[in-house]
Design a protein around this motif. Structure first.
Motif, PDB file in Angstrom:
ATOM      1  N   ALA A  88       8.796  -7.201   2.794  1.00  0.00           N
ATOM      2  CA  ALA A  88       9.814  -7.522   3.799  1.00  0.00           C
ATOM      3  C   ALA A  88       9.190  -7.972   5.120  1.00  0.00           C
ATOM      4  CB  ALA A  88      10.715  -6.307   4.033  1.00  0.00           C
ATOM      5  N   VAL A  89       8.042  -7.409   5.477  1.00  0.00           N
ATOM      6  CA  VAL A  89       7.394  -7.754   6.744  1.00  0.00           C
ATOM      7  C   VAL A  89       6.329  -8.828   6.548  1.00  0.00           C
ATOM      8  CG1 VAL A  89       6.017  -6.865   8.659  1.00  0.00           C
ATOM      9  CG2 VAL A  89       7.845  -5.468   7.677  1.00  0.00           C
ATOM     10  N   GLY A  90       5.527  -8.694   5.512  1.00  0.00           N
ATOM     11  CA  GLY A  90       4.373  -9.563   5.337  1.00  0.00           C
ATOM     12  C   GLY A  90       4.695 -10.996   4.970  1.00  0.00           C
ATOM     13  N   VAL A  91       5.717 -11.211   4.146  1.00  0.00           N
ATOM     14  CA  VAL A  91       6.047 -12.581   3.731  1.00  0.00           C
ATOM     15  C   VAL A  91       6.505 -13.432   4.917  1.00  0.00           C
ATOM     16  CG1 VAL A  91       7.585 -13.999   2.315  1.00  0.00           C
ATOM     17  CG2 VAL A  91       6.474 -11.985   1.323  1.00  0.00           C
ATOM     18  N   PRO A  92       7.524 -13.012   5.669  1.00  0.00           N
ATOM     19  CA  PRO A  92       7.899 -13.839   6.835  1.00  0.00           C
ATOM     20  C   PRO A  92       6.794 -13.934   7.883  1.00  0.00           C
ATOM     21  CG  PRO A  92       9.125 -11.764   6.819  1.00  0.00           C
ATOM     22  CD  PRO A  92       8.444 -11.878   5.502  1.00  0.00           C
ATOM     23  N   LEU A  93       6.037 -12.856   8.060  1.00  0.00           N
ATOM     24  CA  LEU A  93       4.942 -12.884   9.034  1.00  0.00           C
ATOM     25  C   LEU A  93       3.890 -13.909   8.624  1.00  0.00           C
ATOM     26  CD1 LEU A  93       3.564 -11.708  11.539  1.00  0.00           C
ATOM     27  CD2 LEU A  93       2.586  -9.924  10.079  1.00  0.00           C
ATOM     28  N   GLY A  94       3.494 -13.892   7.362  1.00  0.00           N
ATOM     29  CA  GLY A  94       2.509 -14.852   6.882  1.00  0.00           C
ATOM     30  C   GLY A  94       3.013 -16.284   6.943  1.00  0.00           C
ATOM     31  N   ALA A  95       4.308 -16.479   6.627  1.00  0.00           N
ATOM     32  CA  ALA A  95       4.881 -17.827   6.700  1.00  0.00           C
ATOM     33  C   ALA A  95       4.865 -18.354   8.125  1.00  0.00           C
ATOM     34  CB  ALA A  95       6.305 -17.800   6.144  1.00  0.00           C
ATOM     35  N   LEU A  96       5.177 -17.502   9.087  1.00  0.00           N
ATOM     36  CA  LEU A  96       5.163 -17.922  10.493  1.00  0.00           C
ATOM     37  C   LEU A  96       3.741 -18.224  10.968  1.00  0.00           C
ATOM     38  CD1 LEU A  96       7.765 -15.462  12.073  1.00  0.00           C
ATOM     39  CD2 LEU A  96       8.026 -17.926  11.733  1.00  0.00           C
ATOM     40  N   VAL A  97       2.787 -17.426  10.533  1.00  0.00           N
ATOM     41  CA  VAL A  97       1.390 -17.665  10.911  1.00  0.00           C
ATOM     42  C   VAL A  97       0.937 -19.048  10.461  1.00  0.00           C
ATOM     43  CG1 VAL A  97      -1.001 -16.964  10.430  1.00  0.00           C
ATOM     44  CG2 VAL A  97       0.712 -15.244  11.006  1.00  0.00           C
ATOM     45  N   ALA A  98       1.370 -19.443   9.255  1.00  0.00           N
ATOM     46  CA  ALA A  98       0.910 -20.717   8.694  1.00  0.00           C
ATOM     47  C   ALA A  98       1.704 -21.913   9.188  1.00  0.00           C
ATOM     48  CB  ALA A  98       0.986 -20.656   7.164  1.00  0.00           C
ATOM     49  N   ALA A  99       2.995 -21.713   9.483  1.00  0.00           N
ATOM     50  CA  ALA A  99       3.863 -22.867   9.725  1.00  0.00           C
ATOM     51  C   ALA A  99       4.336 -23.016  11.161  1.00  0.00           C
ATOM     52  CB  ALA A  99       5.076 -22.803   8.800  1.00  0.00           C
ATOM     53  N   ALA A 100       4.280 -21.958  11.973  1.00  0.00           N
ATOM     54  CA  ALA A 100       4.778 -22.062  13.349  1.00  0.00           C
ATOM     55  C   ALA A 100       3.647 -22.538  14.258  1.00  0.00           C
ATOM     56  CB  ALA A 100       5.311 -20.721  13.824  1.00  0.00           C
ATOM     57  N   PRO A 101       3.767 -23.728  14.862  1.00  0.00           N
ATOM     58  CA  PRO A 101       2.652 -24.295  15.641  1.00  0.00           C
ATOM     59  C   PRO A 101       2.230 -23.420  16.817  1.00  0.00           C
ATOM     60  CG  PRO A 101       4.337 -25.953  15.194  1.00  0.00           C
ATOM     61  CD  PRO A 101       4.925 -24.632  14.800  1.00  0.00           C
ATOM     62  N   ARG A 102       3.193 -22.836  17.535  1.00  0.00           N
ATOM     63  CA  ARG A 102       2.858 -22.058  18.721  1.00  0.00           C
ATOM     64  C   ARG A 102       2.799 -20.558  18.438  1.00  0.00           C
ATOM     65  NH1 ARG A 102       6.531 -25.046  23.445  1.00  0.00           N
ATOM     66  NH2 ARG A 102       5.568 -27.123  23.232  1.00  0.00           N
TER      67      ARG A 102
END
Length: 255
Positions: A88-102
């Motif tokens: 629940a925490v790691g999947v969205p966190l990892g996705a944001l790390v890879a895809a969110a520019p800032r």
């Protein structure tokens, strides 16, 4: 062609059966040699070296008196809860790390700092914060598993080619680019989840030993305190069975 495919499938099935037979045969041979070699020991060595027959008796005894089922259930619930939190925490966190520019670099920085710290190092602090409770155990396991899921998800999402998103847009596929990249990276995400569950089982033993919290870890420790190595082997076999079983379940779900 149909005949050839059937023959090929049959040949593959025969090879799989043969491989299973070889593994089982090798395991049985190792157990027999272990039993025979153990009967040659004397004195303290004989007392401290459990034989397969003794481990089997201990397994039956601990199962019938309820010790093993209770310990197994407690440990399995801790791993299940912590793995759920990690996903629940790691999947969205990892996705944001890879895809969110800032936002991605800002989130990646603490992950890089926390990743080298062994999860067991958090046990003393969590004992101070939460005491010897189920929450303390779940927090330690969830922390370790979340880092694995987040790191694996970030790698998987970062590995999705940007042109794939553009191609999806041209084909009329709607939705957010992040959501599409996450779906495209699902094989890598599933692999990260499997690694996280394995990590949770790995950390579980150390966390239970240090916190003296009832479970498979304490069952293994009791074997030392009671001078009963067979008891420790039963706990280790239960851990191995749980690890293999949970990985097989996740592999089937991801297929």
């Amino acid at each position: 062609m149909l005949f050839r495919s059937r023959v090929g499938a049959g040949g593959t099935s025969d090879l799989a059966v043969a491989a299973v037979k070889i593994r089982v045969g090798a395991l049985l041979l190792a157990l027999v040699l272990w039993e025979l070699a153990g009967h040659q020991l004397t004195g303290r060595a004989a007392l401290m070296t459990p034989l397969p027959s003794g481990i089997l008796r201990a397994l039956v005894t601990l199962t019938l008196d309820g010790t093993l089922p209770v310990a197994l259930l407690r440990s399995a619930l801790r791993v299940a809860l912590s793995s759920g939190v990690a996903v629940a925490v790691g999947v969205p966190l990892g996705a944001l790390v890879a895809a969110a520019p800032r936002l991605g670099p800002a989130l990646d920085a603490p992950l890089r700092v926390l990743r080298p710290v062994p999860p067991v190092a958090w046990v003393p602090l969590t004992l101070v914060w939460f005491g010897v409770t189920e929450l303390q155990q779940v927090v330690v396991l969830a922390f370790a598993a979340t880092l694995v899921v987040a790191s694996g998800t970030a790698r998987a999402v970062a590995g999705v080619p940007p042109n794939l998103v553009l191609a999806a847009r041209n084909l009329g596929i709607t939705g957010s680019a992040l959501g599409f990249r996450l779906r495209a990276a699902s094989p890598g995400v599933w692999l990260a989840v499997r690694e996280a569950v394995g990590t949770a089982w790995f950390v579980l033993v150390a966390a239970e030993l240090l916190a003296a919290s009832p479970g498979l870890g304490v069952l293994i420790l009791e074997g030392r305190d009671m001078l009963d190595p067979a008891r420790s082997f039963v706990g280790m076999l239960a851990l191995a069975a749980c690890g293999v079983g949970s990985d097989a379940l996740l592999r089937r779900l991801s297929a």
